[in-house]
Design a protein around this motif. Structure first.
Motif, PDB file in Angstrom:
ATOM      1  N   LEU A 180     -44.676  -3.808 -35.294  1.00 62.63           N
ATOM      2  CA  LEU A 180     -43.593  -3.649 -36.269  1.00 62.63           C
ATOM      3  C   LEU A 180     -43.250  -5.141 -37.215  1.00 62.63           C
ATOM      4  N   ARG A 181     -43.451  -6.109 -36.304  1.00 63.87           N
ATOM      5  CA  ARG A 181     -43.282  -7.472 -36.891  1.00 63.87           C
ATOM      6  C   ARG A 181     -44.396  -8.212 -37.786  1.00 63.87           C
ATOM      7  N   GLY A 182     -45.311  -7.362 -37.956  1.00 62.56           N
ATOM      8  CA  GLY A 182     -46.385  -7.831 -38.981  1.00 62.56           C
ATOM      9  C   GLY A 182     -47.513  -8.564 -38.316  1.00 62.56           C
ATOM     10  N   ALA A 183     -47.654  -8.486 -36.937  1.00 63.61           N
ATOM     11  CA  ALA A 183     -48.695  -9.343 -36.338  1.00 63.61           C
ATOM     12  C   ALA A 183     -50.308  -8.984 -36.975  1.00 63.61           C
ATOM     13  N   ALA A 184     -51.233 -10.039 -37.043  1.00 62.34           N
ATOM     14  CA  ALA A 184     -52.317  -9.718 -37.598  1.00 62.34           C
ATOM     15  C   ALA A 184     -53.386  -9.309 -36.401  1.00 62.34           C
ATOM     16  N   ARG A 185     -53.222  -9.675 -35.184  1.00 64.21           N
ATOM     17  CA  ARG A 185     -53.832  -9.390 -34.114  1.00 64.21           C
ATOM     18  C   ARG A 185     -53.268  -9.222 -33.008  1.00 64.21           C
ATOM     19  N   VAL A 186     -53.467  -8.276 -32.136  1.00 60.98           N
ATOM     20  CA  VAL A 186     -52.756  -8.286 -30.855  1.00 60.98           C
ATOM     21  C   VAL A 186     -53.748  -7.853 -29.816  1.00 60.98           C
ATOM     22  N   VAL A 187     -53.855  -8.550 -28.646  1.00 59.19           N
ATOM     23  CA  VAL A 187     -54.808  -8.432 -27.396  1.00 59.19           C
ATOM     24  C   VAL A 187     -53.969  -8.273 -26.122  1.00 59.19           C
ATOM     25  N   ILE A 188     -54.106  -7.460 -25.386  1.00 66.73           N
ATOM     26  CA  ILE A 188     -53.329  -7.162 -24.156  1.00 66.73           C
ATOM     27  C   ILE A 188     -54.435  -7.316 -22.882  1.00 66.73           C
ATOM     28  N   ILE A 189     -53.894  -8.056 -22.051  1.00 67.41           N
ATOM     29  CA  ILE A 189     -54.585  -8.495 -20.685  1.00 67.41           C
ATOM     30  C   ILE A 189     -54.141  -7.850 -19.644  1.00 67.41           C
ATOM     31  N   ASP A 190     -54.905  -7.264 -18.521  1.00 66.43           N
ATOM     32  CA  ASP A 190     -54.047  -6.799 -17.460  1.00 66.43           C
ATOM     33  C   ASP A 190     -55.710  -6.893 -16.384  1.00 66.43           C
ATOM     34  N   THR A 191     -55.194  -6.502 -15.055  1.00 65.97           N
ATOM     35  CA  THR A 191     -56.207  -6.424 -14.085  1.00 65.97           C
ATOM     36  C   THR A 191     -56.418  -5.046 -13.767  1.00 65.97           C
ATOM     37  N   GLN A 192     -55.799  -4.077 -14.414  1.00 66.33           N
ATOM     38  CA  GLN A 192     -56.117  -2.564 -13.788  1.00 66.33           C
ATOM     39  C   GLN A 192     -56.726  -2.025 -15.413  1.00 66.33           C
ATOM     40  N   GLN A 193     -57.765  -1.372 -15.153  1.00 67.35           N
ATOM     41  CA  GLN A 193     -58.487  -0.648 -16.313  1.00 67.35           C
ATOM     42  C   GLN A 193     -57.765   0.557 -16.847  1.00 67.35           C
ATOM     43  N   TYR A 194     -57.231   1.190 -15.929  1.00 71.64           N
ATOM     44  CA  TYR A 194     -56.494   2.446 -16.440  1.00 71.64           C
ATOM     45  C   TYR A 194     -55.160   1.954 -17.329  1.00 71.64           C
ATOM     46  N   ARG A 195     -54.575   0.967 -16.933  1.00 72.86           N
ATOM     47  CA  ARG A 195     -53.403   0.511 -17.770  1.00 72.86           C
ATOM     48  C   ARG A 195     -53.883   0.013 -19.194  1.00 72.86           C
ATOM     49  N   LEU A 196     -54.871  -0.701 -19.166  1.00 71.98           N
ATOM     50  CA  LEU A 196     -55.474  -1.132 -20.456  1.00 71.98           C
ATOM     51  C   LEU A 196     -55.942   0.110 -21.174  1.00 71.98           C
ATOM     52  N   ASP A 197     -56.262   1.099 -20.757  1.00 76.44           N
ATOM     53  CA  ASP A 197     -57.245   2.242 -21.584  1.00 76.44           C
ATOM     54  C   ASP A 197     -55.690   2.857 -22.226  1.00 76.44           C
ATOM     55  N   LYS A 198     -54.777   2.794 -21.437  1.00 78.96           N
ATOM     56  CA  LYS A 198     -53.431   3.469 -21.952  1.00 78.96           C
ATOM     57  C   LYS A 198     -52.749   2.672 -22.844  1.00 78.96           C
ATOM     58  N   ALA A 199     -52.833   1.286 -22.770  1.00 79.67           N
ATOM     59  CA  ALA A 199     -52.222   0.365 -23.843  1.00 79.67           C
ATOM     60  C   ALA A 199     -53.243   0.464 -25.128  1.00 79.67           C
ATOM     61  N   LYS A 200     -54.491   0.599 -24.982  1.00 76.31           N
ATOM     62  CA  LYS A 200     -55.197   0.462 -26.044  1.00 76.31           C
ATOM     63  C   LYS A 200     -54.896   1.794 -26.909  1.00 76.31           C
ATOM     64  N   ALA A 201     -54.787   2.886 -26.329  1.00 78.90           N
ATOM     65  CA  ALA A 201     -54.495   4.340 -26.792  1.00 78.90           C
ATOM     66  C   ALA A 201     -53.316   4.401 -27.481  1.00 78.90           C
ATOM     67  N   ALA A 202     -52.107   3.723 -26.881  1.00 79.43           N
ATOM     68  CA  ALA A 202     -50.817   3.734 -27.158  1.00 79.43           C
ATOM     69  C   ALA A 202     -50.435   2.714 -28.251  1.00 79.43           C
ATOM     70  N   THR A 203     -51.263   1.623 -28.490  1.00 78.02           N
ATOM     71  CA  THR A 203     -50.707   0.472 -29.408  1.00 78.02           C
ATOM     72  C   THR A 203     -51.915   0.148 -30.368  1.00 78.02           C
ATOM     73  N   ASN A 204     -53.169   0.600 -30.308  1.00 78.09           N
ATOM     74  CA  ASN A 204     -54.404   0.383 -30.905  1.00 78.09           C
ATOM     75  C   ASN A 204     -54.547  -1.226 -31.053  1.00 78.09           C
ATOM     76  N   SER A 205     -54.277  -1.620 -29.692  1.00 73.10           N
ATOM     77  CA  SER A 205     -54.682  -3.214 -29.693  1.00 73.10           C
ATOM     78  C   SER A 205     -55.768  -3.538 -28.812  1.00 73.10           C
ATOM     79  N   GLU A 206     -56.319  -4.525 -29.150  1.00 79.31           N
ATOM     80  CA  GLU A 206     -57.906  -5.095 -28.097  1.00 79.31           C
ATOM     81  C   GLU A 206     -57.270  -5.255 -26.905  1.00 79.31           C
ATOM     82  N   ILE A 207     -57.950  -5.173 -25.843  1.00 83.93           N
ATOM     83  CA  ILE A 207     -57.825  -5.415 -24.387  1.00 83.93           C
ATOM     84  C   ILE A 207     -58.747  -6.412 -23.735  1.00 83.93           C
ATOM     85  N   ILE A 208     -58.545  -7.036 -22.846  1.00 85.04           N
ATOM     86  CA  ILE A 208     -59.002  -7.730 -21.910  1.00 85.04           C
ATOM     87  C   ILE A 208     -58.733  -7.498 -20.324  1.00 85.04           C
ATOM     88  N   LEU A 209     -59.861  -7.287 -19.644  1.00 84.38           N
ATOM     89  CA  LEU A 209     -59.568  -7.078 -18.080  1.00 84.38           C
ATOM     90  C   LEU A 209     -59.843  -8.396 -17.352  1.00 84.38           C
TER      91      LEU A 209
END
Length: 387
Positions: A208-237
Protein backbone atom coordinates in the motif's frame (compact mmCIF):
# COMPACT_ATOMS: atom_id res chain seq x y z
CA UNK A 1 -22.81 -14.56 29.75
CA UNK A 2 -20.30 -17.01 28.28
CA UNK A 3 -16.65 -15.94 28.05
CA UNK A 4 -13.22 -17.46 27.52
CA UNK A 5 -11.44 -17.18 30.88
CA UNK A 6 -7.73 -17.60 31.61
CA UNK A 7 -7.20 -19.75 34.72
CA UNK A 8 -3.47 -20.43 34.50
CA UNK A 9 -0.74 -21.50 32.10
CA UNK A 10 -2.38 -23.28 29.13
CA UNK A 11 -5.65 -23.47 31.02
CA UNK A 12 -8.43 -21.49 29.36
CA UNK A 13 -12.12 -22.35 29.63
CA UNK A 14 -15.43 -21.01 28.45
CA UNK A 15 -17.18 -20.11 31.71
CA UNK A 16 -20.38 -18.41 32.73
CA UNK A 17 -19.44 -15.01 34.16
CA UNK A 18 -21.30 -11.86 35.17
CA UNK A 19 -22.58 -9.65 32.37
CA UNK A 20 -20.64 -6.37 32.08
CA UNK A 21 -22.33 -3.18 33.24
CA UNK A 22 -21.91 0.52 32.60
CA UNK A 23 -19.42 1.74 35.22
CA UNK A 24 -18.61 5.20 33.86
CA UNK A 25 -20.54 7.74 31.83
CA UNK A 26 -18.19 7.21 28.86
CA UNK A 27 -18.72 3.42 28.78
CA UNK A 28 -20.59 1.37 26.23
CA UNK A 29 -21.65 -2.28 26.31
CA UNK A 30 -21.01 -4.19 23.09
CA UNK A 31 -22.66 -7.47 22.10
CA UNK A 32 -19.77 -9.27 20.45
CA UNK A 33 -20.49 -10.73 17.01
CA UNK A 34 -16.93 -11.73 16.05
CA UNK A 35 -13.66 -12.02 17.94
CA UNK A 36 -10.26 -13.54 17.21
CA UNK A 37 -7.29 -15.15 18.91
CA UNK A 38 -4.09 -13.11 18.57
CA UNK A 39 -0.48 -14.18 18.86
CA UNK A 40 -0.18 -11.78 21.79
CA UNK A 41 -2.84 -13.80 23.62
CA UNK A 42 -0.47 -16.76 23.48
CA UNK A 43 2.05 -14.93 25.69
CA UNK A 44 -0.54 -14.99 28.48
CA UNK A 45 -1.69 -18.52 27.60
CA UNK A 46 1.92 -19.76 27.77
CA UNK A 47 2.45 -18.12 31.16
CA UNK A 48 5.17 -15.87 29.74
CA UNK A 49 3.36 -12.71 30.80
CA UNK A 50 2.00 -13.31 34.32
CA UNK A 51 -1.67 -13.05 35.23
CA UNK A 52 -2.44 -14.15 38.81
CA UNK A 53 -6.25 -14.21 38.68
CA UNK A 54 -8.90 -15.39 36.21
CA UNK A 55 -9.52 -12.91 33.38
CA UNK A 56 -11.55 -12.82 30.18
CA UNK A 57 -9.05 -12.70 27.32
CA UNK A 58 -9.19 -11.14 23.88
CA UNK A 59 -8.49 -7.76 22.31
CA UNK A 60 -9.67 -8.30 18.72
CA UNK A 61 -13.44 -7.98 18.70
CA UNK A 62 -16.37 -6.19 17.12
CA UNK A 63 -20.11 -6.16 17.61
CA UNK A 64 -23.34 -4.25 18.18
CA UNK A 65 -23.77 -1.42 20.69
CA UNK A 66 -26.29 -2.54 23.33
CA UNK A 67 -26.04 0.32 25.82
CA UNK A 68 -24.20 3.63 26.11
CA UNK A 69 -23.34 5.81 29.07
CA UNK A 70 -24.57 9.38 29.33
CA UNK A 71 -21.10 10.77 28.57
CA UNK A 72 -20.78 9.10 25.16
CA UNK A 73 -23.05 11.73 23.64
CA UNK A 74 -23.82 11.34 19.96
CA UNK A 75 -20.62 9.49 19.13
CA UNK A 76 -22.35 6.08 19.43
CA UNK A 77 -25.93 4.95 19.64
CA UNK A 78 -27.61 1.66 20.46
CA UNK A 79 -27.64 -0.56 17.39
CA UNK A 80 -24.40 0.77 15.87
CA UNK A 81 -22.09 -1.92 14.51
CA UNK A 82 -18.53 -1.18 15.57
CA UNK A 83 -14.95 -2.36 15.63
CA UNK A 84 -12.97 -1.55 18.76
CA UNK A 85 -9.22 -0.71 18.66
CA UNK A 86 -7.23 -2.81 21.12
CA UNK A 87 -5.65 0.03 23.20
CA UNK A 88 -7.94 1.53 25.83
CA UNK A 89 -7.35 5.26 25.60
CA UNK A 90 -9.08 8.33 26.98
CA UNK A 91 -8.59 10.57 23.96
CA UNK A 92 -7.80 13.66 26.04
CA UNK A 93 -4.43 13.21 27.82
CA UNK A 94 -1.01 14.34 26.58
CA UNK A 95 -0.24 11.07 24.80
CA UNK A 96 -3.68 10.65 23.24
CA UNK A 97 -3.39 14.21 21.94
CA UNK A 98 -0.06 13.21 20.36
CA UNK A 99 -1.58 10.13 18.63
CA UNK A 100 0.00 7.70 21.09
CA UNK A 101 -3.05 5.92 22.54
CA UNK A 102 -1.01 2.97 23.81
CA UNK A 103 0.60 5.35 26.29
CA UNK A 104 -2.66 6.84 27.60
CA UNK A 105 -2.12 8.38 31.05
CA UNK A 106 -5.64 7.64 32.34
CA UNK A 107 -6.68 4.12 31.32
CA UNK A 108 -4.27 2.15 33.54
CA UNK A 109 -4.17 4.10 36.82
CA UNK A 110 -2.88 1.29 39.06
CA UNK A 111 0.14 0.29 36.96
CA UNK A 112 0.98 3.29 34.79
CA UNK A 113 4.26 5.18 34.84
CA UNK A 114 7.13 6.70 32.88
CA UNK A 115 9.66 3.93 33.54
CA UNK A 116 8.23 1.07 31.48
CA UNK A 117 9.48 -1.52 33.96
CA UNK A 118 9.00 -5.27 33.99
CA UNK A 119 5.94 -5.39 36.23
CA UNK A 120 5.44 -1.76 37.19
CA UNK A 121 5.02 1.61 35.49
CA UNK A 122 3.55 0.15 32.31
CA UNK A 123 1.78 1.94 29.47
CA UNK A 124 -1.91 2.45 28.81
CA UNK A 125 -4.49 -0.30 29.21
CA UNK A 126 -5.28 -3.07 26.73
CA UNK A 127 -8.39 -5.21 26.53
CA UNK A 128 -8.01 -8.64 28.13
CA UNK A 129 -4.27 -8.29 28.64
CA UNK A 130 -3.41 -8.89 32.30
CA UNK A 131 -3.73 -6.76 35.40
CA UNK A 132 -0.54 -4.83 34.66
CA UNK A 133 -2.21 -3.50 31.52
CA UNK A 134 -5.35 -2.36 33.28
CA UNK A 135 -7.13 -5.56 34.29
CA UNK A 136 -10.00 -5.02 31.85
CA UNK A 137 -11.91 -8.07 30.69
CA UNK A 138 -11.52 -8.73 27.00
CA UNK A 139 -13.71 -9.49 24.02
CA UNK A 140 -13.60 -13.28 23.71
CA UNK A 141 -17.04 -13.18 25.23
CA UNK A 142 -20.68 -12.58 24.45
CA UNK A 143 -20.55 -9.01 25.81
CA UNK A 144 -17.80 -6.55 26.73
CA UNK A 145 -17.58 -3.21 28.49
CA UNK A 146 -15.78 -0.62 26.38
CA UNK A 147 -14.41 2.38 28.31
CA UNK A 148 -13.99 5.76 26.59
CA UNK A 149 -16.50 4.62 23.98
CA UNK A 150 -16.71 8.12 22.53
CA UNK A 151 -13.06 7.84 21.44
CA UNK A 152 -12.23 4.24 20.48
CA UNK A 153 -14.99 2.38 18.56
CA UNK A 154 -15.58 3.01 14.85
CA UNK A 155 -18.90 2.42 13.13
CA UNK A 156 -18.66 -0.10 10.29
CA UNK A 157 -20.86 0.20 7.18
CA UNK A 158 -23.31 -2.58 6.41
CA UNK A 159 -21.48 -3.15 3.11
CA UNK A 160 -18.67 -4.89 5.03
CA UNK A 161 -18.99 -8.28 6.67
CA UNK A 162 -17.57 -8.89 10.13
CA UNK A 163 -14.65 -10.81 8.68
CA UNK A 164 -13.79 -8.01 6.27
CA UNK A 165 -13.60 -5.51 9.14
CA UNK A 166 -12.54 -7.48 12.24
CA UNK A 167 -8.78 -7.11 11.83
CA UNK A 168 -9.03 -3.32 11.95
CA UNK A 169 -9.05 -3.88 15.72
CA UNK A 170 -5.37 -4.83 15.95
CA UNK A 171 -3.39 -6.78 13.38
CA UNK A 172 -3.95 -4.51 10.38
CA UNK A 173 -3.12 -1.28 12.29
CA UNK A 174 -0.19 -3.12 13.88
CA UNK A 175 1.21 -4.37 10.59
CA UNK A 176 0.69 -0.92 9.09
CA UNK A 177 2.52 0.73 11.98
CA UNK A 178 5.62 -1.34 11.23
CA UNK A 179 5.70 0.22 7.77
CA UNK A 180 4.64 3.70 8.85
CA UNK A 181 7.32 3.91 11.56
CA UNK A 182 9.90 3.31 8.81
CA UNK A 183 8.46 6.25 6.85
CA UNK A 184 8.14 4.11 3.73
CA UNK A 185 7.63 6.44 0.78
CA UNK A 186 7.93 4.02 -2.16
CA UNK A 187 10.66 2.00 -3.84
CA UNK A 188 12.02 0.32 -0.69
CA UNK A 189 13.13 -3.28 -0.22
CA UNK A 190 11.35 -4.55 2.89
CA UNK A 191 12.12 -7.77 4.78
CA UNK A 192 9.44 -9.00 7.17
CA UNK A 193 10.45 -11.54 9.81
CA UNK A 194 7.42 -13.67 10.71
CA UNK A 195 4.64 -14.78 8.36
CA UNK A 196 1.89 -14.92 10.95
CA UNK A 197 -1.14 -12.61 10.78
CA UNK A 198 0.82 -9.46 11.73
CA UNK A 199 3.60 -10.23 9.25
CA UNK A 200 1.08 -10.72 6.47
CA UNK A 201 -0.62 -7.43 7.37
CA UNK A 202 2.78 -5.70 7.34
CA UNK A 203 3.39 -7.04 3.84
CA UNK A 204 -0.02 -5.85 2.64
CA UNK A 205 0.77 -2.45 4.17
CA UNK A 206 4.18 -2.34 2.50
CA UNK A 207 2.55 -2.69 -0.92
CA UNK A 208 0.00 0.00 0.00
CA UNK A 209 2.91 2.35 0.76
CA UNK A 210 4.65 1.62 -2.55
CA UNK A 211 7.38 -0.87 -1.63
CA UNK A 212 9.42 -2.13 -4.57
CA UNK A 213 10.17 -5.55 -3.11
CA UNK A 214 8.84 -7.48 -0.12
CA UNK A 215 10.26 -10.71 1.27
CA UNK A 216 8.79 -12.63 4.21
CA UNK A 217 10.80 -15.00 6.43
CA UNK A 218 9.47 -17.78 8.65
CA UNK A 219 10.32 -21.22 10.03
CA UNK A 220 7.03 -22.80 8.93
CA UNK A 221 6.50 -23.58 5.25
CA UNK A 222 2.69 -23.63 5.50
CA UNK A 223 2.70 -20.11 6.90
CA UNK A 224 5.01 -18.92 4.14
CA UNK A 225 2.78 -20.50 1.50
CA UNK A 226 -0.21 -18.66 2.95
CA UNK A 227 1.75 -15.40 3.11
CA UNK A 228 2.86 -15.72 -0.51
CA UNK A 229 -0.70 -16.37 -1.66
CA UNK A 230 -2.13 -13.50 0.41
CA UNK A 231 0.50 -10.86 -0.37
CA UNK A 232 2.30 -11.89 -3.57
CA UNK A 233 5.61 -11.47 -1.74
CA UNK A 234 8.82 -13.43 -1.97
CA UNK A 235 9.48 -15.92 0.82
CA UNK A 236 12.50 -17.37 2.64
CA UNK A 237 12.31 -20.45 4.86
CA UNK A 238 14.39 -19.83 7.99
CA UNK A 239 16.87 -22.65 8.56
CA UNK A 240 19.38 -20.50 10.40
CA UNK A 241 19.95 -16.78 10.79
CA UNK A 242 23.22 -16.70 8.83
CA UNK A 243 21.66 -18.14 5.68
CA UNK A 244 18.67 -15.81 5.88
CA UNK A 245 20.87 -12.73 6.26
CA UNK A 246 23.07 -13.82 3.34
CA UNK A 247 20.02 -14.27 1.11
CA UNK A 248 18.67 -10.82 1.98
CA UNK A 249 22.04 -9.22 1.25
CA UNK A 250 22.26 -11.11 -2.04
CA UNK A 251 18.92 -9.59 -3.02
CA UNK A 252 20.24 -6.06 -2.42
CA UNK A 253 23.74 -5.90 -3.93
CA UNK A 254 25.23 -6.82 -0.57
CA UNK A 255 23.73 -3.91 1.36
CA UNK A 256 20.77 -5.44 3.17
CA UNK A 257 17.10 -4.48 3.27
CA UNK A 258 16.05 -0.85 3.59
CA UNK A 259 13.56 -1.87 6.28
CA UNK A 260 13.32 -4.96 8.47
CA UNK A 261 10.05 -5.54 10.31
CA UNK A 262 10.21 -7.86 13.33
CA UNK A 263 6.86 -9.64 13.76
CA UNK A 264 7.88 -12.52 16.03
CA UNK A 265 8.82 -11.25 19.48
CA UNK A 266 10.44 -12.99 22.41
CA UNK A 267 8.94 -16.45 21.84
CA UNK A 268 10.40 -17.62 18.51
CA UNK A 269 10.97 -21.23 17.57
CA UNK A 270 14.12 -22.18 19.51
CA UNK A 271 16.56 -25.05 19.67
CA UNK A 272 18.14 -26.51 22.81
CA UNK A 273 21.12 -24.13 22.68
CA UNK A 274 18.82 -21.08 22.52
CA UNK A 275 16.86 -22.37 25.51
CA UNK A 276 20.00 -23.09 27.53
CA UNK A 277 21.33 -19.58 26.89
CA UNK A 278 18.06 -18.08 28.12
CA UNK A 279 18.22 -20.11 31.32
CA UNK A 280 21.84 -19.12 32.00
CA UNK A 281 21.11 -15.43 31.40
CA UNK A 282 17.81 -15.46 33.34
CA UNK A 283 16.04 -14.29 30.17
CA UNK A 284 12.48 -14.73 28.92
CA UNK A 285 12.58 -16.25 25.46
CA UNK A 286 15.09 -15.04 22.90
CA UNK A 287 15.90 -11.87 20.93
CA UNK A 288 17.38 -13.87 18.04
CA UNK A 289 14.89 -12.59 15.45
CA UNK A 290 15.50 -8.96 16.41
CA UNK A 291 19.25 -9.62 16.20
CA UNK A 292 18.78 -11.10 12.72
CA UNK A 293 16.89 -7.96 11.68
CA UNK A 294 19.78 -5.78 12.80
CA UNK A 295 22.18 -7.79 10.67
CA UNK A 296 19.86 -8.01 7.66
CA UNK A 297 19.04 -4.29 7.51
CA UNK A 298 21.35 -2.04 5.50
CA UNK A 299 23.50 0.67 7.03
CA UNK A 300 21.31 3.66 7.78
CA UNK A 301 18.23 1.46 7.52
CA UNK A 302 15.24 1.05 9.82
CA UNK A 303 14.20 -1.85 12.06
CA UNK A 304 10.65 -1.75 13.36
CA UNK A 305 9.57 -4.08 16.16
CA UNK A 306 6.00 -5.35 16.27
CA UNK A 307 6.70 -8.56 18.18
CA UNK A 308 6.27 -8.38 21.95
CA UNK A 309 9.36 -8.15 24.18
CA UNK A 310 8.71 -8.28 27.91
CA UNK A 311 12.15 -8.55 29.54
CA UNK A 312 15.77 -7.38 29.13
CA UNK A 313 18.35 -9.40 27.21
CA UNK A 314 22.06 -9.82 27.81
CA UNK A 315 24.55 -8.95 25.05
CA UNK A 316 22.12 -6.87 23.02
CA UNK A 317 24.14 -5.70 19.96
CA UNK A 318 24.21 -2.00 20.79
CA UNK A 319 27.54 -1.77 18.93
CA UNK A 320 25.82 -2.85 15.72
CA UNK A 321 23.06 -0.32 16.19
CA UNK A 322 25.71 2.40 16.53
CA UNK A 323 28.12 1.31 13.80
CA UNK A 324 25.42 0.80 11.18
CA UNK A 325 23.42 3.88 12.16
CA UNK A 326 20.22 1.89 12.49
CA UNK A 327 16.93 3.51 13.44
CA UNK A 328 14.82 1.27 15.71
CA UNK A 329 11.15 1.91 16.45
CA UNK A 330 8.52 -0.27 18.03
CA UNK A 331 5.90 -0.72 20.69
CA UNK A 332 2.13 -0.98 20.91
CA UNK A 333 0.65 0.16 17.63
CA UNK A 334 -1.32 3.43 17.74
CA UNK A 335 -4.44 1.79 16.34
CA UNK A 336 -6.69 4.82 16.81
CA UNK A 337 -4.25 6.93 14.78
CA UNK A 338 -4.57 4.79 11.66
CA UNK A 339 -7.94 3.07 11.87
CA UNK A 340 -10.01 5.58 9.89
CA UNK A 341 -7.59 5.59 6.96
CA UNK A 342 -7.28 1.80 7.03
CA UNK A 343 -11.06 1.37 7.17
CA UNK A 344 -11.29 3.46 4.01
CA UNK A 345 -8.75 1.21 2.29
CA UNK A 346 -10.99 -1.76 3.11
CA UNK A 347 -14.17 -0.02 1.95
CA UNK A 348 -12.50 0.95 -1.35
CA UNK A 349 -11.24 -2.59 -1.91
CA UNK A 350 -7.57 -1.55 -1.86
CA UNK A 351 -6.77 -4.28 0.65
CA UNK A 352 -8.33 -7.60 1.67
CA UNK A 353 -8.01 -8.71 5.29
CA UNK A 354 -10.07 -11.87 5.67
CA UNK A 355 -7.95 -14.08 3.42
CA UNK A 356 -5.74 -15.04 6.40
CA UNK A 357 -8.52 -16.80 8.34
CA UNK A 358 -7.79 -20.52 8.61
CA UNK A 359 -10.31 -21.57 11.27
CA UNK A 360 -13.79 -20.42 12.23
CA UNK A 361 -15.07 -21.77 15.53
CA UNK A 362 -17.90 -21.09 17.96
CA UNK A 363 -16.83 -19.41 21.19
CA UNK A 364 -17.58 -22.69 22.97
CA UNK A 365 -14.56 -24.22 21.19
CA UNK A 366 -12.17 -21.38 22.03
CA UNK A 367 -9.86 -23.60 24.12
CA UNK A 368 -9.41 -25.84 21.08
CA UNK A 369 -8.62 -22.75 19.03
CA UNK A 370 -5.86 -21.77 21.45
CA UNK A 371 -4.39 -25.26 21.31
CA UNK A 372 -4.19 -25.50 17.51
CA UNK A 373 -2.93 -21.92 17.18
CA UNK A 374 -0.20 -22.31 19.76
CA UNK A 375 0.97 -25.69 18.49
CA UNK A 376 0.58 -24.87 14.78
CA UNK A 377 -1.77 -27.78 14.25
CA UNK A 378 -3.95 -28.24 11.18
CA UNK A 379 -2.05 -25.45 9.38
CA UNK A 380 -3.62 -22.95 11.78
CA UNK A 381 -2.89 -19.31 11.00
CA UNK A 382 -5.81 -17.25 12.35
CA UNK A 383 -8.80 -18.32 14.42
CA UNK A 384 -12.05 -16.33 14.42
CA UNK A 385 -14.61 -17.09 17.13
CA UNK A 386 -18.36 -16.47 17.02
CA UNK A 387 -20.14 -16.06 20.39
Amino acid sequence: MKALVYHGMRDVRVDTVEDPKIEDARDAIIRVTSTAICGSDLHIYNGSIPQPRPMVLGHEFMGIVEEVGKGVGGKLKVGDRVVVPFPIACGTCYFCNHELPGHCENSNPDHYGPEGGLLTEKGGALFGYTDIYGGYNGGQAEFVRVPYADFGPRVIPDSLTDEQALFLTDIFPTGYSGIDWADVKGGEFIAIFGSGPVGIMAAKSAWLRGAARVVIIDTQQYRLDKAKAATNSEIILWDNAKNVIEQIRAMSEGRGADVCVECVGFEPDRDLLDRAKAVLNLEKGSPKVLEACMSAVRRGGVVTVLGVYSSPFDNFPIHQFFDKGITIRGGQAPAQKHIDKLLQYVIEGKVVLDDIISHRLPLAEAAHGYDIFRNKKDNCLKVVLTP
